[in-house]
Design a protein around this motif. Sequence first.
Motif, short mmCIF file in Angstrom:
data_model
loop_
_atom_site.label_atom_id
_atom_site.label_comp_id
_atom_site.label_asym_id
_atom_site.label_seq_id
_atom_site.Cartn_x
_atom_site.Cartn_y
_atom_site.Cartn_z
N ARG A 105 15.81 -16.14 -10.53
CA ARG A 105 16.67 -16.57 -9.41
C ARG A 105 15.83 -17.02 -8.23
NH1 ARG A 105 19.15 -13.07 -5.76
NH2 ARG A 105 18.90 -11.36 -7.25
N LYS A 106 14.71 -16.36 -8.02
CA LYS A 106 13.83 -16.72 -6.91
C LYS A 106 12.83 -17.82 -7.29
CE LYS A 106 14.15 -12.28 -4.55
NZ LYS A 106 14.81 -12.85 -3.37
N ARG A 107 13.00 -18.34 -8.54
CA ARG A 107 12.20 -19.45 -9.02
C ARG A 107 10.69 -19.12 -9.02
NH1 ARG A 107 15.36 -23.93 -9.57
NH2 ARG A 107 17.36 -23.87 -8.49
N ARG A 108 10.36 -17.90 -9.44
CA ARG A 108 8.98 -17.50 -9.59
C ARG A 108 8.61 -17.52 -11.07
NH1 ARG A 108 7.54 -14.82 -4.87
NH2 ARG A 108 8.66 -15.89 -3.18
N GLY A 109 7.38 -17.10 -11.42
CA GLY A 109 6.94 -17.20 -12.80
C GLY A 109 6.23 -15.96 -13.30
N THR A 110 5.39 -16.15 -14.34
CA THR A 110 4.71 -15.04 -15.00
C THR A 110 3.82 -14.23 -14.07
OG1 THR A 110 4.74 -16.31 -17.08
CG2 THR A 110 3.23 -14.45 -16.95
N PRO A 111 3.06 -14.84 -13.14
CA PRO A 111 2.24 -14.01 -12.23
C PRO A 111 3.07 -12.99 -11.44
CG PRO A 111 1.54 -16.30 -12.11
CD PRO A 111 2.79 -16.28 -12.93
N THR A 112 4.26 -13.39 -11.03
CA THR A 112 5.14 -12.46 -10.31
C THR A 112 5.55 -11.30 -11.21
OG1 THR A 112 5.98 -14.28 -8.96
CG2 THR A 112 7.27 -12.26 -9.00
N VAL A 113 5.85 -11.62 -12.47
CA VAL A 113 6.23 -10.57 -13.42
C VAL A 113 5.08 -9.60 -13.62
CG1 VAL A 113 6.96 -10.10 -15.79
CG2 VAL A 113 7.90 -12.05 -14.57
N ILE A 114 3.86 -10.13 -13.77
CA ILE A 114 2.69 -9.26 -13.98
C ILE A 114 2.50 -8.34 -12.78
CG2 ILE A 114 0.18 -9.25 -14.23
CD1 ILE A 114 0.44 -11.85 -15.81
N ALA A 115 2.57 -8.92 -11.58
CA ALA A 115 2.38 -8.10 -10.38
C ALA A 115 3.47 -7.05 -10.23
CB ALA A 115 2.34 -9.01 -9.15
N ALA A 116 4.71 -7.46 -10.43
CA ALA A 116 5.82 -6.52 -10.27
C ALA A 116 5.77 -5.42 -11.32
CB ALA A 116 7.15 -7.28 -10.36
N SER A 117 5.45 -5.79 -12.56
CA SER A 117 5.39 -4.78 -13.63
C SER A 117 4.22 -3.84 -13.44
CB SER A 117 5.32 -5.46 -14.99
OG SER A 117 4.14 -6.26 -15.11
N ALA A 118 3.11 -4.34 -12.87
CA ALA A 118 1.97 -3.46 -12.59
C ALA A 118 2.35 -2.41 -11.55
CB ALA A 118 0.77 -4.28 -12.12
N VAL A 119 3.05 -2.85 -10.52
CA VAL A 119 3.51 -1.90 -9.49
C VAL A 119 4.47 -0.88 -10.11
CG1 VAL A 119 4.82 -1.67 -7.36
CG2 VAL A 119 3.17 -3.53 -7.61
N ALA A 120 5.40 -1.40 -10.94
CA ALA A 120 6.36 -0.50 -11.60
C ALA A 120 5.64 0.49 -12.51
CB ALA A 120 7.38 -1.31 -12.39
N GLY A 121 4.60 0.01 -13.20
CA GLY A 121 3.84 0.90 -14.07
C GLY A 121 3.11 1.99 -13.30
N VAL A 122 2.52 1.60 -12.16
CA VAL A 122 1.83 2.60 -11.33
C VAL A 122 2.81 3.65 -10.82
CG1 VAL A 122 0.58 2.95 -9.17
CG2 VAL A 122 -0.04 1.05 -10.67
N VAL A 123 3.98 3.17 -10.35
CA VAL A 123 5.01 4.10 -9.85
C VAL A 123 5.46 5.05 -10.96
CG1 VAL A 123 7.36 4.27 -8.96
CG2 VAL A 123 5.80 2.55 -8.04
N ALA A 124 5.71 4.49 -12.15
CA ALA A 124 6.15 5.31 -13.27
C ALA A 124 5.06 6.30 -13.67
CB ALA A 124 6.53 4.43 -14.46
N GLY A 125 3.80 5.84 -13.68
CA GLY A 125 2.69 6.72 -14.03
C GLY A 125 2.53 7.86 -13.05
N VAL A 126 2.59 7.55 -11.75
CA VAL A 126 2.48 8.59 -10.73
C VAL A 126 3.60 9.60 -10.87
CG1 VAL A 126 2.60 9.03 -8.24
CG2 VAL A 126 1.20 7.15 -9.11
N PHE A 127 4.81 9.10 -11.12
CA PHE A 127 5.96 9.99 -11.27
C PHE A 127 5.77 10.91 -12.48
CE2 PHE A 127 10.05 10.95 -13.27
CZ PHE A 127 10.71 11.58 -12.22
#
Length: 695
Positions: A105-127
């Motif tokens: 919807r925000k017309r972004r691409g794969t780099p945004t997915v990688i960055a967002a998923s990395a942050v999500a992974g760090v959050v999930a790992g810390v939790f």
Amino acid sequence: MTDYIPAAERRPQRSLLPAELAHAAVTGALCAACAVIAVVVPFAQGVSLLGMVPMGLLAYRYRVRVLIAAAFAGAAIAFLVAGLGGFMTVLNCAYIGGLTGIVKRKRRGTPTVIAASAVAGVVAGVFAVAALAVLSRLRELIFATITVNAEGTARFLEAMASAVAALDTKASDAVAAAIRAPAEPLRNLVGGALDYWPALLGGYAVIAIMGVSLIGWLLLSRVLERLRGIPDVHKLETPPPGTPGPVPVRMRDVRFRYPGADHDALAPISLDIEAGENVAITGANGSGKTTLMLILAGRDPSSGVIQRPGAVALGEAGGTAVVLQHPETQVLGTRVADDVVWGLPPGRTVDIDGLLGEVGLAGMGERSTGGLSGGELQRLAFAGALARDPQLLIADEVTSMVDQAGRDSLMDLLSGLGSRGEISVVQITHYSGEAEAADRIINLSESLDNTTMVEIASAPTDVPAAPAPTAAATVLECRDLSHTYAAGTPWAKPALRDINFSVQAGDGVLVHGGNGSGKSTLAWIMAGLTTPTSGQCLVDGLPAAQQCGQVAVAFQAARLQLMRPRVDQEVASAAGFSADDTDRVAEALATVGLDASLARRRIDQLSGGQMRRVVLAGLLARRPRVLILDEPLAGVDALNQRKLLRLLEGLRRDTGLTVIVISHDFVGLETLCPRILHLSDGVLSATPTTAGGRA
């Protein structure tokens, strides 16, 4: 006066709107169903991938809070049915689908997915690390389980090595050594890894979430990319907050063009609608009547100026209320009484019984909306609109599915709205009597032919009809046919009782009756789509359910029958040939009065009458033996009604096509359907009639 505000400049409401809440509920339930199937059914884990699609679409088209509401609703349902596995499956689908939808919807691409998923992974790992650090006993249990599994595997390898060595062959010692070799390193690896479990668990969470996110992105983004060019044609933007004031409305040079279209759906128009005024909008199918309705209800035009004294306030008390052309799309409650007040703020007092009585649904407050006929759904939508005490009421062909008695009562109600205060009424109609009752008529058609309106005829008087000709073979026969919905339950509702009649090849029969008389149920049984509770419906001497393709049926709600995205694909699919055969597609469309240029148009860009003709084009191209038409003229303008009737009359006369029409109207059907069967409360009249009233 205040000019209309573009959607991009509007401040969104904080709470969920009724429409957003409905989308969240439906999407959550759909995702939960996929999760439950994936958990409960053996080897069906792949079904969980399907749950990402509705979540992705929701995030693609709506706000994040709508996605969150759907995720919690779906997770709760899945947890109650399938436990923690279902709960986590829904949350996983919501995360992957939501991430993909938002990025698209925000017309972004794969780099945004990688960055967002990395942050999500760090959050999930810390939790996860923090949780295991606090829950020490759980951590010890998990580590003990891992250690036991590793030790068991090592001992299994050692036992296999000993067995191979016992064979005492040339190669046995070498093979045994190779098998035993991984055992001790496995013990050491697991023991050492558990000493560094925080880093291991955190890294695993990051890698796993990034991997799953990228896989989901690659799969789902292609689906959303294809949907990018599909406009949500009938979606109304969130109305700006403010004091309701939809009328008087001033429109100057307002036009609208759907995304991807090559011409305007609504040509530039200038008009004023005053408070308390009753305005009729007429015109041919595709002239822009429904598009004008959407703009009056808050849709942004492509260009032009709209002025109102306040907010459109769509669906709010004292604002704008809309009764759509297809009422089934706006019925949300499972109970009639609940649907009337759906979306109204808590504490608002509504005389539900009084409203239902006004629209002809007296005493039906406890009925299930799923058992209502098309006409009854239309009356229910009308009651829901009036419950808002609107300043502007827009009625989009509200009488097209209603019988004559219901039509008269709704028109009397529309005419009497002045007693409720200064309510402005905009009525879209094809019927001359309804248009003439308005204060003013606005015709959107440019051709003089399109100004012709549809007349209303009364039911013919019952007189004995001449016996059906015996020369032609009997193609369809109902013998002692009865049907009860929810038979054997406390909610059983008889729909048909002891139906007996036969139809000869090339015959034309009109089954007439009021709303709720059982007409549509009879149509579905004759088409083999529903099995009667008792009795038989035979086609060429065999049960109708076994004669697939011999009987074609056009549903009362044409949109529900259109399954393909484009017109050419729909016609070709229904007829059984390739959509690449442009000549056959054009020929099928021309048969029902549609131009070949519509072949590449999306289904959702068609008017209601055009949808009905697309359905008929596909069915006629298939050349069935029996054609059943359920309310075939509803929503079709007068000129194309005449063309369709002439076409069907010619096919019946020249090819022997058997035509059965289900309708509460009689106008123009005399030649097509010389036989009439009257249906009342599920029972056929003892004396069938001819359309002309002669034996």
